[in-house]
Motif scaffolding. Structure first.
Motif, PDB file in Angstrom:
ATOM      1  N   THR A 110       0.836  -1.197   0.000  1.00  0.00           N
ATOM      2  CA  THR A 110       0.000   0.000   0.000  1.00  0.00           C
ATOM      3  C   THR A 110       0.878   1.257   0.000  1.00  0.00           C
ATOM      4  O   THR A 110       2.088   1.167  -0.206  1.00  0.00           O
ATOM      5  CB  THR A 110      -0.966  -0.048   1.216  1.00  0.00           C
ATOM      6  OG1 THR A 110      -1.877   1.041   1.134  1.00  0.00           O
ATOM      7  CG2 THR A 110      -0.214   0.022   2.534  1.00  0.00           C
ATOM      8  N   ASP A 111       0.240   2.430   0.221  1.00  0.00           N
ATOM      9  CA  ASP A 111       0.996   3.687   0.086  1.00  0.00           C
ATOM     10  C   ASP A 111       1.076   4.480   1.398  1.00  0.00           C
ATOM     11  O   ASP A 111       1.076   5.699   1.392  1.00  0.00           O
ATOM     12  CB  ASP A 111       0.417   4.554  -1.047  1.00  0.00           C
ATOM     13  CG  ASP A 111      -1.091   4.796  -0.926  1.00  0.00           C
ATOM     14  OD1 ASP A 111      -1.672   4.494   0.139  1.00  0.00           O
ATOM     15  OD2 ASP A 111      -1.688   5.289  -1.904  1.00  0.00           O
ATOM     16  N   TRP A 112       1.195   3.762   2.521  1.00  0.00           N
ATOM     17  CA  TRP A 112       1.211   4.421   3.843  1.00  0.00           C
ATOM     18  C   TRP A 112       2.292   5.501   3.914  1.00  0.00           C
ATOM     19  O   TRP A 112       2.065   6.576   4.454  1.00  0.00           O
ATOM     20  CB  TRP A 112       1.448   3.377   4.942  1.00  0.00           C
ATOM     21  CG  TRP A 112       1.238   3.910   6.332  1.00  0.00           C
ATOM     22  CD1 TRP A 112       0.078   3.911   7.041  1.00  0.00           C
ATOM     23  CD2 TRP A 112       2.219   4.543   7.180  1.00  0.00           C
ATOM     24  NE1 TRP A 112       0.261   4.500   8.271  1.00  0.00           N
ATOM     25  CE2 TRP A 112       1.567   4.894   8.377  1.00  0.00           C
ATOM     26  CE3 TRP A 112       3.575   4.839   7.048  1.00  0.00           C
ATOM     27  CZ2 TRP A 112       2.223   5.529   9.436  1.00  0.00           C
ATOM     28  CZ3 TRP A 112       4.233   5.486   8.099  1.00  0.00           C
ATOM     29  CH2 TRP A 112       3.555   5.822   9.274  1.00  0.00           C
ATOM     30  N   LEU A 113       3.466   5.231   3.375  1.00  0.00           N
ATOM     31  CA  LEU A 113       4.573   6.189   3.553  1.00  0.00           C
ATOM     32  C   LEU A 113       4.437   7.436   2.687  1.00  0.00           C
ATOM     33  O   LEU A 113       5.076   8.453   2.953  1.00  0.00           O
ATOM     34  CB  LEU A 113       5.919   5.505   3.296  1.00  0.00           C
ATOM     35  CG  LEU A 113       6.260   4.561   4.446  1.00  0.00           C
ATOM     36  CD1 LEU A 113       6.185   3.127   4.021  1.00  0.00           C
ATOM     37  CD2 LEU A 113       7.576   4.893   5.077  1.00  0.00           C
ATOM     38  N   LEU A 114       3.623   7.357   1.648  1.00  0.00           N
ATOM     39  CA  LEU A 114       3.438   8.528   0.781  1.00  0.00           C
ATOM     40  C   LEU A 114       2.461   9.537   1.385  1.00  0.00           C
ATOM     41  O   LEU A 114       2.469  10.709   1.025  1.00  0.00           O
ATOM     42  CB  LEU A 114       2.930   8.102  -0.599  1.00  0.00           C
ATOM     43  CG  LEU A 114       3.867   7.241  -1.451  1.00  0.00           C
ATOM     44  CD1 LEU A 114       3.231   6.976  -2.813  1.00  0.00           C
ATOM     45  CD2 LEU A 114       5.234   7.901  -1.611  1.00  0.00           C
ATOM     46  N   LYS A 115       1.619   9.083   2.301  1.00  0.00           N
ATOM     47  CA  LYS A 115       0.625   9.988   2.883  1.00  0.00           C
ATOM     48  C   LYS A 115       1.311  11.009   3.793  1.00  0.00           C
ATOM     49  O   LYS A 115       2.436  10.788   4.247  1.00  0.00           O
ATOM     50  CB  LYS A 115      -0.394   9.171   3.705  1.00  0.00           C
ATOM     51  CG  LYS A 115      -1.182   8.174   2.877  1.00  0.00           C
ATOM     52  CD  LYS A 115      -2.132   7.390   3.770  1.00  0.00           C
ATOM     53  CE  LYS A 115      -2.730   6.213   3.014  1.00  0.00           C
ATOM     54  NZ  LYS A 115      -3.608   5.390   3.860  1.00  0.00           N
ATOM     55  N   PRO A 116       0.621  12.115   4.086  1.00  0.00           N
ATOM     56  CA  PRO A 116       1.229  13.105   4.991  1.00  0.00           C
ATOM     57  C   PRO A 116       1.526  12.462   6.344  1.00  0.00           C
ATOM     58  O   PRO A 116       0.661  11.780   6.897  1.00  0.00           O
ATOM     59  CB  PRO A 116       0.136  14.163   5.138  1.00  0.00           C
ATOM     60  CG  PRO A 116      -0.797  13.943   4.022  1.00  0.00           C
ATOM     61  CD  PRO A 116      -0.722  12.498   3.654  1.00  0.00           C
ATOM     62  N   ARG A 117       2.734  12.656   6.836  1.00  0.00           N
ATOM     63  CA  ARG A 117       3.133  12.042   8.103  1.00  0.00           C
ATOM     64  C   ARG A 117       3.817  13.067   8.990  1.00  0.00           C
ATOM     65  O   ARG A 117       4.814  13.666   8.579  1.00  0.00           O
ATOM     66  CB  ARG A 117       4.091  10.862   7.849  1.00  0.00           C
ATOM     67  CG  ARG A 117       3.459   9.725   7.052  1.00  0.00           C
ATOM     68  CD  ARG A 117       2.387   9.028   7.832  1.00  0.00           C
ATOM     69  NE  ARG A 117       1.567   8.128   7.022  1.00  0.00           N
ATOM     70  CZ  ARG A 117       0.342   7.750   7.354  1.00  0.00           C
ATOM     71  NH1 ARG A 117      -0.221   8.194   8.478  1.00  0.00           N
ATOM     72  NH2 ARG A 117      -0.344   6.935   6.596  1.00  0.00           N
ATOM     73  N   VAL A 118       3.309  13.252  10.192  1.00  0.00           N
ATOM     74  CA  VAL A 118       3.943  14.171  11.138  1.00  0.00           C
ATOM     75  C   VAL A 118       4.918  13.391  12.007  1.00  0.00           C
ATOM     76  O   VAL A 118       4.954  12.157  11.961  1.00  0.00           O
ATOM     77  CB  VAL A 118       2.884  14.929  11.988  1.00  0.00           C
ATOM     78  CG1 VAL A 118       2.085  15.886  11.105  1.00  0.00           C
ATOM     79  CG2 VAL A 118       1.942  13.960  12.701  1.00  0.00           C
TER      80      VAL A 118
END
Ligand SMILES: NC(=O)c1ccc[n+]([C@@H]2O[C@H](COP(=O)([O-])OP(=O)(O)OC[C@H]3O[C@@H](n4cnc5c(N)ncnc54)[C@H](O)[C@@H]3O)[C@@H](O)[C@H]2O)c1
Length: 405
Positions: free
Chosen positions: A159-167
């Motif tokens: 999936t694309d968890w790391l591409l999402k905005p991450r604080v």
């Protein structure tokens, strides 16, 4: 089932962030609970909440826990606060729903269970995909014994968890950052639910391969249940291949292939302001497409179909067949060929948790995803990290079986 409005649970939300936007629609649609109050340290979230629900919105979680109208507090603050906020709610006599992961370590999780026991309140650790009707249907096949003994469970999730905005707290492992704390609970819960709960040991490798997201982003795990049943989890959150390609487009991806190219490029060039982008996804945000701020992409591809979210491809194998999800239910592969068993209802995040809590409070039904269950799931996640670090098999000691059928 129709529920008299008077008996509905009054729910207070601790933390009006992204997670709350995922369960609020399900609670709103539920006959078992209604949202009456919330707490968040951000004034914009509190204003958005009172504009929508009236009611009370507090800056301090303790004030929410002190609200006499609140029966249940749903803890959806960041991972490092789950323990303190859940205990605060329990100490004020509130039942608790805590989002995943339960806590940062086994000691915190144990303290949460003890606080619930001491104060005579229910503790449900929810918002994991294992509660979804399709996984429950897979579980029923295991219990029926129709295909013989369960011989293996295998899950793949790209999936694309790391591409999402991450604080920061989503990246910093000391605060519960990275995909082992954040995404693995869905998969571990699913595997434990199918396998009966008691994992004996874990051997794993974990990768950190994205410079812009210096946290665990992929892992490969071999688990063995106490009865010898093997299970594997293969997870990759970097957003190249996506397992929804293998599952009729149903999955949990946020971006389309084209959007992923733009977002990845923007991340590499430092054009994404993660705080701004994350803010755009939270409760009451003006536009949910701020998640791609700086990339020029507008995420349109939520990876869902008819409200269904899947966390990859899971196949449970038996002596005389296999089962896995199908577009409308589950597929059974047996000596008689392939048949589809329909399953009704989407994942229903929110609806499922408040229903389970309602039935626990009013009908004294056991909670499947209770504190001890979630502590055991957390132990597996921590063992994945430990096994990878020390390059050895890790034995477990806090595992438990299922509370209910
Ligand atoms: N199961 C799911 O589908 C799912 C999805 C996303 C997140 N989550 C979980 O939800 C939790 C929150 O994640 P998120 O992505 O929503 O984060 P977020 O930052 O968007 O939301 C957290 C909210 O809590 C508030 N907050 C933080 N500390 C506070 C405090 N001390 N007092 C009052 N308010 C406080 C913040 O202002 C924010 O609005 C995490 O535990 C995460 O793992 C679950």
């Amino acid at each position: 089932m129709s529920v008299h409005r008077k008996t509905q649970l009054n729910l207070g939300i601790a933390g009006l962030g992204v997670a709350s936007t995922l369960f609020v629609p399900g609670v709103d649609a539920s006959a078992h609970a209604r949202i009456v109050a919330a707490a968040d340290r951000r004034a914009s979230a509190r204003e958005a909440f009172t504009a929508r629900y009236g009611g009370r919105a507090y800056a301090d979680i303790a004030d929410l826990c002190n609200d006499p109208d609140v029966d249940v507090v749903w803890v959806a603050t960041p991972n490092q606060f789950h323990c303190a906020h859940a205990i605060c709610a329990a100490e004020h006599g509130k039942h608790v729903i805590c989002t995943k992961p339960m806590a940062l370590n086994v000691e915190q999780a144990g303290a949460m269970c003890d606080a619930a026991d001491r104060n005579g309140v229910k503790l449900l650790c929810g918002q994991t995909y294992s509660m979804s009707p399709d996984v429950q249907a897979l579980r029923r096949i295991v219990r029926s014994g129709d295909l013989g003994k369960l011989i293996a469970i295998n899950t793949w999730f790209y999936t694309d968890w790391l591409l999402k905005p991450r604080v920061n707290e989503e990246i910093d492992e000391a605060l519960g950052g990275g995909v082992i704390f954040r995404h693995a609970p869905h998969l571990i819960d699913t595997i434990r639910l199918l396998g009966g709960g008691r994992v004996r040991s874990v051997r794993a490798a974990v990768g950190r391969w994205m410079r812009e997201r210096p946290c665990p982003g992929n892992f490969s795990v071999f688990l063995e249940f106490e009865d010898g049943t093997p299970a594997t989890i293969v997870y990759n959150g970097y957003g190249y291949f996506d397992t929804s390609e293998l599952t009729w487009g149903i999955g949990n991806r946020m971006y389309s292939d084209a959007e992923r190219i733009a977002v990845r490029q923007a991340l590499r060039e430092g054009r994404i302001d993660n705080s701004v982008a994350k803010e755009g996804m939270r409760f009451g945000a003006a536009a949910s497409d701020a998640s791609s701020a700086g990339s020029g992409a507008t995420p349109t591809h939520k990876g869902t179909r008819a409200g269904i979210h899947w966390f990859g491809l899971t196949v449970a194998s038996f002596e005389r067949g296999d089962v896995r999800q199908s577009p409308d239910g589950i597929y059974l592969y047996s000596d008689a060929g392939r048949t589809e068993v329909p399953v009704f209802g989407g994942r229903g995040a929110g609806t499922l948790e408040v229903k389970e809590m309602y039935e626990a409070i009013h009908e004294n039904k056991p909670i499947v995803h209770d504190g001890r269950w979630a502590l055991a799931t957390l132990e597996v996640g921590l063992a994945i990290a430990e096994s990878a670090r020390e390059r050895r098999e890790v034995m477990l000691s806090h595992q438990c079986g299922l509370n209910a059928a």
